[in-house]
Design a protein around this motif. Structure first.
Motif, PDB file in Angstrom:
ATOM      1  N   ASP A 148       0.809  -1.218   0.000  1.00  0.00           N
ATOM      2  CA  ASP A 148       0.000   0.000   0.000  1.00  0.00           C
ATOM      3  C   ASP A 148       0.846   1.273   0.000  1.00  0.00           C
ATOM      4  OD1 ASP A 148       0.890  -0.722   2.511  1.00  0.00           O
ATOM      5  OD2 ASP A 148      -0.745   0.282   3.561  1.00  0.00           O
ATOM      6  N   TRP A 149       2.171   1.141   0.117  1.00  0.00           N
ATOM      7  CA  TRP A 149       3.059   2.310   0.099  1.00  0.00           C
ATOM      8  C   TRP A 149       3.878   2.409  -1.189  1.00  0.00           C
ATOM      9  CZ3 TRP A 149       3.475   6.503   3.144  1.00  0.00           C
ATOM     10  CH2 TRP A 149       2.817   6.484   4.377  1.00  0.00           C
ATOM     11  N   GLN A 150       3.854   1.393  -1.989  1.00  0.00           N
ATOM     12  CA  GLN A 150       4.714   1.385  -3.171  1.00  0.00           C
ATOM     13  C   GLN A 150       4.358   2.501  -4.164  1.00  0.00           C
ATOM     14  OE1 GLN A 150       4.783  -2.548  -4.874  1.00  0.00           O
ATOM     15  NE2 GLN A 150       5.786  -3.454  -3.071  1.00  0.00           N
ATOM     16  N   GLU A 151       3.071   2.743  -4.366  1.00  0.00           N
ATOM     17  CA  GLU A 151       2.671   3.795  -5.299  1.00  0.00           C
ATOM     18  C   GLU A 151       3.087   5.165  -4.775  1.00  0.00           C
ATOM     19  OE1 GLU A 151       1.166   5.791  -8.568  1.00  0.00           O
ATOM     20  OE2 GLU A 151       1.715   3.676  -8.255  1.00  0.00           O
ATOM     21  N   ARG A 152       2.917   5.376  -3.469  1.00  0.00           N
ATOM     22  CA  ARG A 152       3.312   6.663  -2.897  1.00  0.00           C
ATOM     23  C   ARG A 152       4.828   6.876  -2.990  1.00  0.00           C
ATOM     24  NH1 ARG A 152      -0.299   6.791   2.599  1.00  0.00           N
ATOM     25  NH2 ARG A 152      -0.441   4.550   2.179  1.00  0.00           N
ATOM     26  N   TRP A 153       5.589   5.804  -2.831  1.00  0.00           N
ATOM     27  CA  TRP A 153       7.043   5.909  -2.970  1.00  0.00           C
ATOM     28  C   TRP A 153       7.419   6.258  -4.413  1.00  0.00           C
ATOM     29  CZ3 TRP A 153      11.703   6.988  -1.963  1.00  0.00           C
ATOM     30  CH2 TRP A 153      12.774   6.432  -2.652  1.00  0.00           C
ATOM     31  N   ALA A 211       6.622   5.698   5.799  1.00  0.00           N
ATOM     32  CA  ALA A 211       6.095   7.064   5.863  1.00  0.00           C
ATOM     33  C   ALA A 211       7.231   8.089   5.904  1.00  0.00           C
ATOM     34  CB  ALA A 211       5.187   7.218   7.082  1.00  0.00           C
ATOM     35  N   LEU A 212       8.281   7.782   6.655  1.00  0.00           N
ATOM     36  CA  LEU A 212       9.396   8.713   6.754  1.00  0.00           C
ATOM     37  C   LEU A 212      10.195   8.766   5.459  1.00  0.00           C
ATOM     38  CD1 LEU A 212      10.649   8.107  10.392  1.00  0.00           C
ATOM     39  CD2 LEU A 212       9.534  10.131   9.487  1.00  0.00           C
ATOM     40  N   ALA A 213      10.283   7.618   4.753  1.00  0.00           N
ATOM     41  CA  ALA A 213      10.989   7.614   3.477  1.00  0.00           C
ATOM     42  C   ALA A 213      10.288   8.517   2.474  1.00  0.00           C
ATOM     43  CB  ALA A 213      11.080   6.186   2.940  1.00  0.00           C
ATOM     44  N   VAL A 214       8.963   8.469   2.449  1.00  0.00           N
ATOM     45  CA  VAL A 214       8.201   9.334   1.545  1.00  0.00           C
ATOM     46  C   VAL A 214       8.274  10.783   2.016  1.00  0.00           C
ATOM     47  CG1 VAL A 214       5.890   9.829   0.677  1.00  0.00           C
ATOM     48  CG2 VAL A 214       6.676   7.461   0.826  1.00  0.00           C
ATOM     49  N   ARG A 215       8.173  10.976   3.318  1.00  0.00           N
ATOM     50  CA  ARG A 215       8.239  12.339   3.873  1.00  0.00           C
ATOM     51  C   ARG A 215       9.570  13.011   3.526  1.00  0.00           C
ATOM     52  NH1 ARG A 215       7.790  15.153   8.894  1.00  0.00           N
ATOM     53  NH2 ARG A 215       8.838  17.145   8.499  1.00  0.00           N
ATOM     54  N   LEU A 216      10.650  12.243   3.477  1.00  0.00           N
ATOM     55  CA  LEU A 216      11.960  12.805   3.159  1.00  0.00           C
ATOM     56  C   LEU A 216      11.933  13.505   1.804  1.00  0.00           C
ATOM     57  CD1 LEU A 216      14.966  13.196   3.788  1.00  0.00           C
ATOM     58  CD2 LEU A 216      15.391  10.946   2.757  1.00  0.00           C
ATOM     59  N   GLY A 217      11.126  13.016   0.863  1.00  0.00           N
ATOM     60  CA  GLY A 217      11.057  13.634  -0.454  1.00  0.00           C
ATOM     61  C   GLY A 217      10.595  15.080  -0.378  1.00  0.00           C
TER      62      GLY A 217
END
Length: 734
Positions: free
Chosen positions: A15-20, A54-60
């Motif tokens: 469920d996080w792959q698309e957001r990444w 969540a933090l990996a995406v937030r870093l962007g």
């Protein structure tokens, strides 16, 4: 490319792959550069594994903020710092807080974000996560208009930033080890000189080595490049070495006619001589000192390396070195030691010969950058007598005494730390009596970060304006009835150490001597004396009082329900108290203060402890005028410095104010209130009582927050003074 994409997304839940994918494609196409995009693609999966997707995406989004405001280089540094923190953070929640902090720095100090990220690892390792956050908040508090100063802070080149790093309160730093170092030195060499930290404004070389002289010892805040365990041992090794000089270097060498290289080599030989003598008395010192001799018999033979190799050769008999300079030095030293190791002049003779040898080898020696090796040895300036050789030599010697150490003679004649010894709370200097002059820098407490800003406030002493007119006469003569009441109250108080009163008919304990005498009389058939008890009493007063008057602009306001200004009321109350204490004979001092930003905190001496309360003191008190602002914390610390010199049983700082700290360079009212509160607590820890007497005016009073409910009292009328003062004296007597 497809395989790489699968590897990147594999670390993310479905469920996080698309957001990444959306996050890293946004960075790919944002124009921040290939390096930033690739770094984020590599970092994302690692970050997701250690701290969550969540933090990996937030870093962007944080990368975008930093790149826009601080540039591509800052964005690249951000990714590296995030990876380092993710791998080493104790709690993933720290990373979320850290990303908030990064965005805050990028928005408020974009010119400094790259410098901050460059030193991020050093800050985190030195201060810990909470300390790093506090350090950053302090930097952000610097005015936006002062970008150069803010950039210097985040680059770790400003004195304030360096001191924050050097004074970290861990177990391996000077502040953490000092309580154990003093008894260690006393146990080894039976001496107890004052030990101080090297001042922040000392030359860089002095901060890296210990030093001694003038009866005191100066130690660096830490030894850069050594582990915590080695730092603890280095402090001990330094004190052991300085103690050896104290015991065995009986006279100072004359420096006349010697070049810097010769001074260095003679010092090296003398170091070896006193260590050989010390090891003869305490063999365990050999292992302590040997640990830090790391020179090797290889490499380019330059002057500094040859001197380090010779140092090791003279300490460690198992060390082998075939260089002619080292072999000659060892041979000359062993022959001289065998003949008479107690002859201090052997160091002068051998050092002179070896200095000439290095000169003939044409080896360069830069005295300005030379640092004694190994790290535990002191800078050796204290073993030389420069005499009138040159102004430069005298200046060098004076710098060694940069940490002014005040001592007093102990009963055994040795020098030890006295009641007035300087502490690291402030850097204090002598003041001129006839003109306003810089006298000290003090820290200031930042309640937002929970840290002290080192050397933040500058205190300047100004002469008080003298008024010999009717106002002075009024202070000298008015309200004699109140003076008598206050004097009687002070005279009746018993603020002193308890004394054991013996030979009493009843009491709190048995008087053993009286009991023995009574038993002897009884057995001899004589009537025993029944006064066999003792009790504790306070039969005198032993206290010093410093009255500190607020003369800020707000003291022009009227005391509520009267036509008298706050300042006039302060002056009258102080005059009444001073006349009463003069009548009783208690030592006291009077000072006044105001401020004009942190760089100009003004302290006016009205009466010192050693001076009488005469017409001149009355004239200075009468001449006080309301002006400027109220930076209370700095003057509390400065007045506390005076009180620390007093040897009285109790020491009281009585602050008379309207209770509203303020200054024109501070927008947050709570900031100065919390700093003043911290200053009061600092003095309390040093055994100094602080009371606040606030005069009821239209100014908002923060007295209870600053001084505590039991440490503050409000006065609406001079007539209340005889009722208020007993409350203070009763607390001191309890």
């Amino acid at each position: 490319m497809i395989v790489a994409e699968k590897m990147e997304t594999g670390a993310f839940p479905t469920d996080w792959q698309e957001r990444w994918r959306v996050a890293h494609e946004r960075i790919d196409h944002a124009g921040y550069g290939v390096g930033v995009a690739q770094a984020y693609r590599r970092a994302g999966p690692i970050l997701a594994e250690h701290a969550g997707p969540a933090l990996a995406v937030r870093l962007g989004s944080t990368i975008s903020t930093v790149a826009i405001r601080g540039g591509r280089r800052s964005a690249q540094l951000l990714v590296d710092a995030a990876l380092q923190l993710a791998r080493n953070a104790d709690d993933p929640a720290q990373l979320r807080l850290w990303l908030d902090l990064v965005e805050d720095v990028a928005k408020r100090a974009p010119e400094s974000i790259a410098h901050w990220l460059t030193h991020h690892e050093q800050l985190w390792k030195t201060l810990g996560f909470e300390g790093m956050v506090a350090f950053t908040r302090m930097g952000l508090a610097i005015s936006r208009d002062d970008r150069e100063r803010r950039r210097a802070f985040f680059s770790l080149v400003s004195a304030e930033a360096r001191k924050l790093l050097e004074q970290r309160a861990d177990a391996a730093s000077f502040p953490g080890l000092l309580p154990a170092l003093k008894p260690y030195l006393a146990a080894l060499w039976n001496i107890a000189p004052p030990i101080a930290q090297t001042p922040i404004d000392a030359p860089e070389i002095m901060k890296r080595r210990a030093g001694f002289g003038g009866g005191g010892i100066r130690l660096p805040s830490s030894f850069t490049g050594f582990s915590d365990e080695d730092q603890k041992l280095l402090f001990r090794a330094s004190l052991a070495h300085i103690g050896a000089h104290h015991r065995f270097t009986r006279t100072r060498f004359p420096a006349t006619g010697l070049k810097p290289l010769q001074l260095a080599i003679v010092s090296l030989i003398e170091d070896a001589r006193v260590e050989r003598l010390a090891i003869g008395e305490m063999p365990g010192l050999f292992d302590l000192w040997k640990r830090f001799h790391s020179a090797r018999p290889e490499g380019t033979p330059i002057a500094i390396s040859l001197m380090a190799r010779l140092s090791r050769a003279l300490l460690d008999p198992s060390y082998e070195d075939t260089h002619g300079f080292v072999e000659k030095g060892r041979t000359l030293f062993e022959e001289a030691v065998a003949a008479n190791i107690g002859d201090q002049q052997l160091s002068r003779r051998i050092g002179g010969l070896l200095g000439n040898d290095i000169g003939q080898m044409r080896l360069q020696f830069d005295a300005k950058t030379y640092v004694v090796q190994p790290a535990y040895r002191d800078d050796n300036l204290a073993i030389w007598d420069f005499g009138d050789q040159s102004e430069q030599a005298i200046e060098i010697e004076a710098m060694v005494e940069g940490a002014r150490l005040e001592q007093q003679d102990a009963e055994d004649g040795r020098r030890e730390e006295g009641a007035g010894a300087e502490k690291q709370a402030g850097s204090v200097h002598e003041a001129s009596s006839d003109e306003g002059i810089f006298v000290a820098r003090y820290p200031e407490y930042d309640y937002v970060t929970g840290q002290l800003r080192p050397d933040w406030c500058t205190v300047r002493e100004f002469p008080a304006r003298h008024s010999a007119g009717a106002s002075a006469s009024a202070l000298a003569q008015s309200r004699s009835d109140l003076v008598d009441k206050i004097a009687a109250m002070i005279r009746a108080s018993r603020v002193s150490r308890q004394e054991r009163i013996r030979h009493q008919p009843e009491g709190e304990f048995l008087d053993i001597d009286a009991c023995i005498a009574a038993m002897v009389a009884w057995r001899a058939g004589e009537p025993p004396d029944t006064r066999i008890y003792g009790r504790y009493e306070r039969r005198a007063r032993d206290m010093s009082v410093l009255v500190l008057l607020d003369t800020s602009y707000s003291t022009r306001d009227r005391v509520r329900a009267t036509d008298v200004s706050v300042l006039d009321t302060e002056k009258l109350a102080t005059a009444l108290l001073a006349r009463a204490m003069t009548e009783v004979g208690d030592p006291f001092a009077i000072a006044a203060f105001c401020s004009d930003t942190r760089e100009d905190v003004r302290y006016l001496r009205i009466k010192d402890f050693e001076r009488s309360f005469d017409e001149y003191a009355l004239g200075r008190l009468a001449g006080l005028e309301s002006a400027l602002s109220t930076r209370l914390g700095a003057v509390i610390r400065h007045a506390g410095h005076d009180l620390k010199r007093r040897s009285s049983y109790r020491r009281l700082l009585l602050v008379v104010t309207d209770g509203e700290p303020s200054d024109i360079d501070v927008d947050d009212r709570k900031y100065l209130v919390e700093d003043a509160r911290a200053a009061v607590h600092e003095l309390n820890r040093d055994g100094i009582d602080v009371f606040g007497v606030t005069l009821d005016s239209d100014a908002e009073s923060y007295a209870q927050r600053i001084f505590g409910r039991r440490g503050s009292v409000q006065v609406r009328s001079i007539n209340r003074l005889p009722d208020v003062l007993p409350m203070i004296y009763l607390r001191l007597a309890s």
